[in-house]
Design a protein around this motif. Structure first.
Motif, PDB file in Angstrom:
ATOM      1  N   LEU A 159       0.818  -1.203   0.000  1.00  0.00           N
ATOM      2  CA  LEU A 159       0.000   0.000   0.000  1.00  0.00           C
ATOM      3  C   LEU A 159       0.858   1.262   0.000  1.00  0.00           C
ATOM      4  CD1 LEU A 159      -2.852  -1.154   2.405  1.00  0.00           C
ATOM      5  CD2 LEU A 159      -2.861  -1.057  -0.091  1.00  0.00           C
ATOM      6  N   GLU A 160       0.209   2.402  -0.191  1.00  0.00           N
ATOM      7  CA  GLU A 160       0.933   3.642  -0.432  1.00  0.00           C
ATOM      8  C   GLU A 160       1.600   4.201   0.835  1.00  0.00           C
ATOM      9  OE1 GLU A 160      -3.084   4.852   1.009  1.00  0.00           O
ATOM     10  OE2 GLU A 160      -2.295   3.322  -0.351  1.00  0.00           O
ATOM     11  N   LYS A 161       2.506   5.129   0.618  1.00  0.00           N
ATOM     12  CA  LYS A 161       3.286   5.728   1.704  1.00  0.00           C
ATOM     13  C   LYS A 161       2.383   6.368   2.759  1.00  0.00           C
ATOM     14  CE  LYS A 161       7.039   9.030   2.544  1.00  0.00           C
ATOM     15  NZ  LYS A 161       7.993   9.982   1.900  1.00  0.00           N
ATOM     16  N   ALA A 162       1.319   7.020   2.329  1.00  0.00           N
ATOM     17  CA  ALA A 162       0.418   7.691   3.277  1.00  0.00           C
ATOM     18  C   ALA A 162      -0.204   6.682   4.240  1.00  0.00           C
ATOM     19  CB  ALA A 162      -0.669   8.447   2.519  1.00  0.00           C
ATOM     20  N   PHE A 163      -0.534   5.502   3.716  1.00  0.00           N
ATOM     21  CA  PHE A 163      -1.099   4.446   4.555  1.00  0.00           C
ATOM     22  C   PHE A 163      -0.096   4.024   5.624  1.00  0.00           C
ATOM     23  CE2 PHE A 163      -1.477  -0.104   5.477  1.00  0.00           C
ATOM     24  CZ  PHE A 163      -2.778  -0.176   5.942  1.00  0.00           C
ATOM     25  N   PHE A 164       1.141   3.792   5.213  1.00  0.00           N
ATOM     26  CA  PHE A 164       2.175   3.397   6.172  1.00  0.00           C
ATOM     27  C   PHE A 164       2.411   4.482   7.219  1.00  0.00           C
ATOM     28  CE2 PHE A 164       3.230   0.060   3.185  1.00  0.00           C
ATOM     29  CZ  PHE A 164       3.628  -0.963   4.027  1.00  0.00           C
ATOM     30  N   GLY A 165       2.273   5.729   6.795  1.00  0.00           N
ATOM     31  CA  GLY A 165       2.412   6.828   7.744  1.00  0.00           C
ATOM     32  C   GLY A 165       1.328   6.781   8.808  1.00  0.00           C
ATOM     33  N   ARG A 166       0.108   6.518   8.407  1.00  0.00           N
ATOM     34  CA  ARG A 166      -1.005   6.443   9.361  1.00  0.00           C
ATOM     35  C   ARG A 166      -0.825   5.254  10.312  1.00  0.00           C
ATOM     36  NH1 ARG A 166      -3.792   7.602   4.541  1.00  0.00           N
ATOM     37  NH2 ARG A 166      -4.554   5.447   4.310  1.00  0.00           N
ATOM     38  N   VAL A 167      -0.383   4.121   9.772  1.00  0.00           N
ATOM     39  CA  VAL A 167      -0.167   2.928  10.606  1.00  0.00           C
ATOM     40  C   VAL A 167       0.945   3.183  11.620  1.00  0.00           C
ATOM     41  CG1 VAL A 167       0.598   0.525  10.596  1.00  0.00           C
ATOM     42  CG2 VAL A 167      -1.025   1.323   8.867  1.00  0.00           C
ATOM     43  N   THR A 168       2.041   3.762  11.149  1.00  0.00           N
ATOM     44  CA  THR A 168       3.179   4.040  12.035  1.00  0.00           C
ATOM     45  C   THR A 168       2.790   4.994  13.158  1.00  0.00           C
ATOM     46  OG1 THR A 168       4.759   3.688  10.232  1.00  0.00           O
ATOM     47  CG2 THR A 168       5.530   4.948  12.124  1.00  0.00           C
ATOM     48  N   ARG A 169       2.079   6.061  12.807  1.00  0.00           N
ATOM     49  CA  ARG A 169       1.628   7.016  13.824  1.00  0.00           C
ATOM     50  C   ARG A 169       0.644   6.346  14.786  1.00  0.00           C
ATOM     51  NH1 ARG A 169       1.681  10.336   9.231  1.00  0.00           N
ATOM     52  NH2 ARG A 169      -0.567  10.106   8.910  1.00  0.00           N
ATOM     53  N   GLY A 170      -0.190   5.459  14.251  1.00  0.00           N
ATOM     54  CA  GLY A 170      -1.139   4.746  15.099  1.00  0.00           C
ATOM     55  C   GLY A 170      -0.442   3.871  16.122  1.00  0.00           C
ATOM     56  N   TYR A 171       0.579   3.155  15.692  1.00  0.00           N
ATOM     57  CA  TYR A 171       1.343   2.322  16.622  1.00  0.00           C
ATOM     58  C   TYR A 171       1.972   3.170  17.730  1.00  0.00           C
ATOM     59  CZ  TYR A 171       1.339  -2.346  14.480  1.00  0.00           C
ATOM     60  OH  TYR A 171       0.995  -3.596  14.039  1.00  0.00           O
TER      61      TYR A 171
END
Length: 207
Positions: A159-171
């Motif tokens: 998935l796209e970079k923005a998705f990974f950003g949201r997941v990382t911030r969520g963690y």
């Protein structure tokens, strides 16, 4: 005495699989009784659901609600077949992911209902919540670079970079708030494998 339930979490590419192997080697050397598992999966029925989730995701046929339901079904089977029986026998359970991943990916990543995920997880796990969550924290750039080099068929890793950003911030938010009422330990996943494991050893040495 009940066994301890330890979960390794992190965005795809954080190094969970490698660290699970290192932990397994360490515990074997100490002659400590444990089982290493993964989620979703761990037993054939849950592995089947894992494959179904990945297939639907790859074809664009699922949304966050579908995934929450399917992950939870696989998790319930896994809890009953793997986690609970071993913990009750005094055997430690070390898992690559559990419901924190659903919160990170389907909740923060795909704008799913975090409260709903937590409530469903409370039903699925009951009194068998993890004793410790080890979060391997890496940057989005590191995660995406590692994922591009190590393809394992997980469509979420594409998935796209923005998705990974949201997941990382969520963690990071969950760790900061001790989400789920569980003890979180944040480990710097940017280091090499041995450097990361040196940090993890401080947690697992007490098993």
């Amino acid at each position: 005495m009940k066994g301890k339930f330890i979960v390794i979490e992190g965005v795809g590419g954080s190094g969970k699989t490698e660290q699970l192997k290192k932990i397994s080697e360490y515990l074997k050397s100490k002659k400590i009784k444990f089982i290493a598992t993964r989620e979703p999966g761990g037993v054939p029925e849950a592995e089947f659901i894992r494959s179904l989730i990945f297939d639907l995701k790859a074809k664009g046929l699922s949304n966050s609600d579908h995934e929450i339901a399917l992950f939870s079904a696989a998790r319930k089977i896994w809890m009953e077949r793997v986690v609970i029986p071993n913990l009750e026998k005094g055997i430690h359970v070390i898992s690559d992911r559990t419901y924190f991943s659903t919160a990170a990916y389907q909740g923060f990543g795909e704008a799913g209902d975090i409260d709903k995920i937590e409530k469903i997880s409370e039903v699925v796990l009951g009194k068998y919540k993890p004793d410790k969550v080890i979060l391997l924290d890496v940057s989005v750039a590191t995660a995406m670079k590692r994922n591009s080099q190590n393809k394992d068929g997980d469509p979420f890793d594409d998935l796209e970079k923005a998705f990974f950003g949201r997941v990382t911030r969520g963690y990071r938010k969950m760790a900061k708030e001790a989400w789920g009422g569980v003890d979180w330990v944040v480990v710097d996943g940017e280091r090499d494998i041995d450097g990361v494991f040196a940090q993890i050893t401080k947690v697992v040495q007490y098993l």
